[in-house]
Design an enzyme around this catalytic site. Structure first.
Site, PDB file in Angstrom:
ATOM      1  N   GLU A 168       0.835  -1.199   0.000  1.00  0.00           N
ATOM      2  CA  GLU A 168       0.000   0.000   0.000  1.00  0.00           C
ATOM      3  C   GLU A 168       0.875   1.256   0.000  1.00  0.00           C
ATOM      4  OE1 GLU A 168      -3.066  -0.242  -0.481  1.00  0.00           O
ATOM      5  OE2 GLU A 168      -3.630  -2.255   0.170  1.00  0.00           O
ATOM      6  N   CYS A 200      -6.734  -1.146   9.123  1.00  0.00           N
ATOM      7  CA  CYS A 200      -5.418  -1.211   8.490  1.00  0.00           C
ATOM      8  C   CYS A 200      -4.992   0.168   8.000  1.00  0.00           C
ATOM      9  CB  CYS A 200      -5.444  -2.177   7.304  1.00  0.00           C
ATOM     10  SG  CYS A 200      -5.400  -3.915   7.748  1.00  0.00           S
ATOM     11  N   HIS A 206      -0.598  -5.846   2.810  1.00  0.00           N
ATOM     12  CA  HIS A 206      -1.735  -6.743   2.970  1.00  0.00           C
ATOM     13  C   HIS A 206      -1.331  -8.134   2.506  1.00  0.00           C
ATOM     14  CE1 HIS A 206      -4.778  -3.355   3.338  1.00  0.00           C
ATOM     15  NE2 HIS A 206      -5.116  -4.214   4.277  1.00  0.00           N
TER      16      HIS A 206
END
Length: 245
Positions: free
Chosen positions: A84, A146, A165
């Site tokens: 991410e 998250c 993730h």
């Protein structure tokens, strides 16, 4: 990197059907195998709670003063590892395990809407894909704990954090395949870092677009994949992913 450096790896606590969250198990495994002789690894379990997660993140940055923090989360139904790049400040409307949701629906009141990791995730993901591994880059972390945690960590650490993730399905869901891949990914991220804790391939932490003229390019030949392990997994359509702690 010179001398001993502190890297913190976090996983999340129990959530829904996961009495032991796979992200926390992965963090524990990474602690056991280590990241190299000059890296001191600390791990922290983060409760799936907006309020408690804020306290844990603040404590990590204030007491451990890490060079880098890696947050592990779960992408339910996913078969790939997702790196991410960004975290958003607003739009948090799902309730945590305590049934709580921030009244303002944001991480930090009056904070920047988007924060980016100092690590440029796109070239990292490309390096691993060239080696036959399913590692993707994303700019939408799911707007739950998250991403909330990631934003808070980017905010406190001035961008010196990452959110990965991990999958729950496919070959990469097994620890013997996932662990060496995660270790290699994190070491590759650290290879971008200079001695001041900033990446040599960076987005400005407050820049919204990857085309930013502020983005610096990594010197040719410097970034490298560590301990490459060939893993062949099935592909997955991103729109079907459910991101969660």
């Amino acid at each position: 990197m010179s001398g001993s450096e502190t890297v913190v790896i976090t996983g999340f606590g129990p959530f829904r059907q996961f009495w032991v969250n796979p992200s926390w198990r992965a963090a524990q495994d990474l602690k056991l195998c280590g990241l190299g002789e000059r890296i001191e690894v600390h791990i922290k379990e983060i409760p799936v709670s907006y309020v408690q997660s804020q306290h844990v993140i603040a404590e990590i940055w204030q007491t451990l003063n890490p060079k880098f923090v890696v947050h592990l989360g779960v992408a339910r139904g996913c078969r790939v590892v997702i790196l991410e790049q960004t975290a958003k400040n607003s739009g948090y409307r799902d309730r945590d395990v305590c049934g709580f949701c921030p009244e303002s629906h944001c991480c930090v009141n009056e904070g920047p809407e988007t924060l980016c990791s100092v690590v440029n995730m796109l070239p990292v993901s490309k390096l691993f894909r060239k080696s036959g591994m399913d590692v993707l880059c994303s700019r939408d972390a799911g707007r739950f704990l998250c991403e909330f945690t990631y934003y808070c960590s980017l905010y406190h650490g001035q961008g010196r954090a990452a959110l990965i993730h991990i999958p729950t399905h496919g070959r990469l869901a097994s620890a013997d395949r996932l662990l060496p891949l995660l270790k290699s990914i994190i070491q590759t991220m650290l290879s971008q870092m200079d001695d001041d804790g900033r990446a040599e391939v960076v987005y400005s932490p407050y820049e919204h677009t990857p085309q930013s003229k502020n983005m610096q390019r990594f010197p040719r030949g410097e970034m490298r994949v560590f301990e490459v392990v060939t893993v062949c997994v099935e592909s997955v359509e991103m729109e079907h992913l459910m991101l969660m702690p």
